[in-house]
Design a protein around this motif. Sequence first.
Motif, PDB file in Angstrom:
ATOM      1  N   SER A  42       1.504   0.345   1.863  1.00 19.86           N
ATOM      2  CA  SER A  42       0.366   0.671   2.736  1.00 19.86           C
ATOM      3  C   SER A  42       0.083   2.167   2.836  1.00 19.86           C
ATOM      4  O   SER A  42      -0.969   2.559   3.313  1.00 19.86           O
ATOM      5  N   ASP A  45      -3.226   4.275  -1.659  1.00 25.89           N
ATOM      6  CA  ASP A  45      -4.490   3.594  -1.890  1.00 25.89           C
ATOM      7  C   ASP A  45      -5.013   4.059  -3.243  1.00 25.89           C
ATOM      8  O   ASP A  45      -4.300   4.718  -3.989  1.00 25.89           O
TER       9      ASP A  45
ATOM     10  N   SER B 176      -5.950   1.601  10.165  1.00 27.83           N
ATOM     11  CA  SER B 176      -5.063   0.912   9.233  1.00 27.83           C
ATOM     12  C   SER B 176      -4.659  -0.434   9.831  1.00 27.83           C
ATOM     13  O   SER B 176      -4.406  -0.544  11.032  1.00 27.83           O
TER      14      SER B 176
END
Lengths: 77, 494
Positions: A42, A45, B176
């Motif tokens: 996470s 990207d 997020s």
Amino acid sequence: MAWVFYTLAFLLAAGLSGMAVYALYWSSKHGQLRDFERGAASIFDEQEPVGQMTDQFPARRGKHSSPPSRQPGARND
Amino acid sequence: MASVSSLAASLNPATPADAVARAELREIDASAKWPVIVFLLSGLVWLLVGSGFALVSSIKLHTPEFLGDYEWLTFGRARTAHLNSVVYGWSMNVAFAVAFWLMARLSRAQLRHAGVLIMAACFWNLGVTIGIIGILAGDSTSIEWLEIPPYATPLLFVAYALIGVWAVITFRFRKSEHIYVSQWYLLAALFWFPWLYSIAQIMLIFEPARGTVQALVNWWFAHNVLGLWFTPIGLAAAYYFIPKVLGKPIHSYYLSVLGFWSLAIFYNWAGVHHLIGGPVPAWVLSAGIAASLMMVIPVVVTAINHHLTMVGSFSALRYSPTLRFVVFGAVNYTLVSLTGSAMAIRSFNEITHFTHFTVAHAHQGMYAFFTMVMFGAVYYILPRILLKEWPSAALIRTHFWAAAIGVTLYWLDLSVGGWIQGSEMNNANIAFIDVVQHTIPWLFVRSVAGIVMTIGHLAFAVNIGWMLCARQPAGATAPTLFRPPPAMPVGSVP
């Protein structure tokens, strides 16, 4: 007077423990404890992709009197 | 929240998607710029001040007449001023700077109303300044890690309230979806610290507990401020920067989550091992010893995770200043934590208690682990918020080697010296004055190690000052001006 402070201290401790238990419950309910591979990835990207190192020593002085060249569209932070 | 510019860009069909993402990150970095700079520069000043007090108090241990005519620089005051300068001055300020940048980046949210944070930084540093002056004037509370006089602490409370609330707000407005493990550590630390500090203030300053309960609360606080405040922030940074710099996800995210929750459960109990041998109920000590040994779980889990992430990429340490500092810190986290667990065992503690071994242990935790990780984080963050490269690679190398060699020498020296000191104190045939005199060579080397570390701090300060004064290159719009990375051997990428 001491009992007021100690009651407050106990309530704070109990409240914090309760919040910790709730945080664990919340994270479980909202899928934070599933799909660990996605979790690990996470922080990356398409602009900061896996496989690209993002830190290095600066160029020697005199070698970057002009702004360092950048590949078009490339980010490395 | 997307800003107007990024929103406009996103609506423009001619704007490439990558430019939108880049603008967002740039805006996030820009939003954190001034709070980070103010906290970092404040911390830097305290690091230099704290290094000065450290040298004064260290030299006094083997040369007691040094600056002996100054009442405000007696050992008891200079050493206390050192501890509070580096803990509440340097470490807290840099922790705030790194935590805010990390929280904003990981939440993909801008820091709102940065002025409030700058005001909080002013309150915090005013409180620490008044506190240090109070300590030098002889107003110390004489409670370890809480020496700042009561008239300065309200400023710290106000400042922390603003800081804590703003960090939570940043998290609340996150874009997020996933909460990365570093955010867990940061959020938990942000709640743990006010709890620890307020309970300690209540039970030790406002309405002091009686008898040995005071000592229990004192060590519950002092040990937990390391384990539940500085450690989570250091680990949050390590869990972000190691994979981020390498461009390689953490080896096992499962282990990182396990490490977080086991630390949360076990650490709180461990502090009382500082009172082994004291007049404290045996069951309290046994609980503390058990928890200290249980801490092996999160420590080993974290060590395995960091090591396996680095496997195949160790050559990257040659290229990245951030990685060097952070990996050095992570290795020391493992070492200091396992040593801490060993120190909780009664037979081990009988030797190390009341010796310089404990001082070595504390410096390994606060410096070799926490401070080194923070140095690494600063080397990563500052170019991105200033849009400038570090001006001198040589100064970065000087900083790293001076800090690494200095703290390693310090730790080895006082660990060995402290162990010998403890063994001699347990030997009834050796007079106490002889034990004291035998420590002098070790204390001398400690001062040399302190000087080496201070050279590193000066290199760090010069590089930051130089960077701030350097002109921003024209056209600097990207988050970083680093050259595109060459083909670096970063190892196998999953």
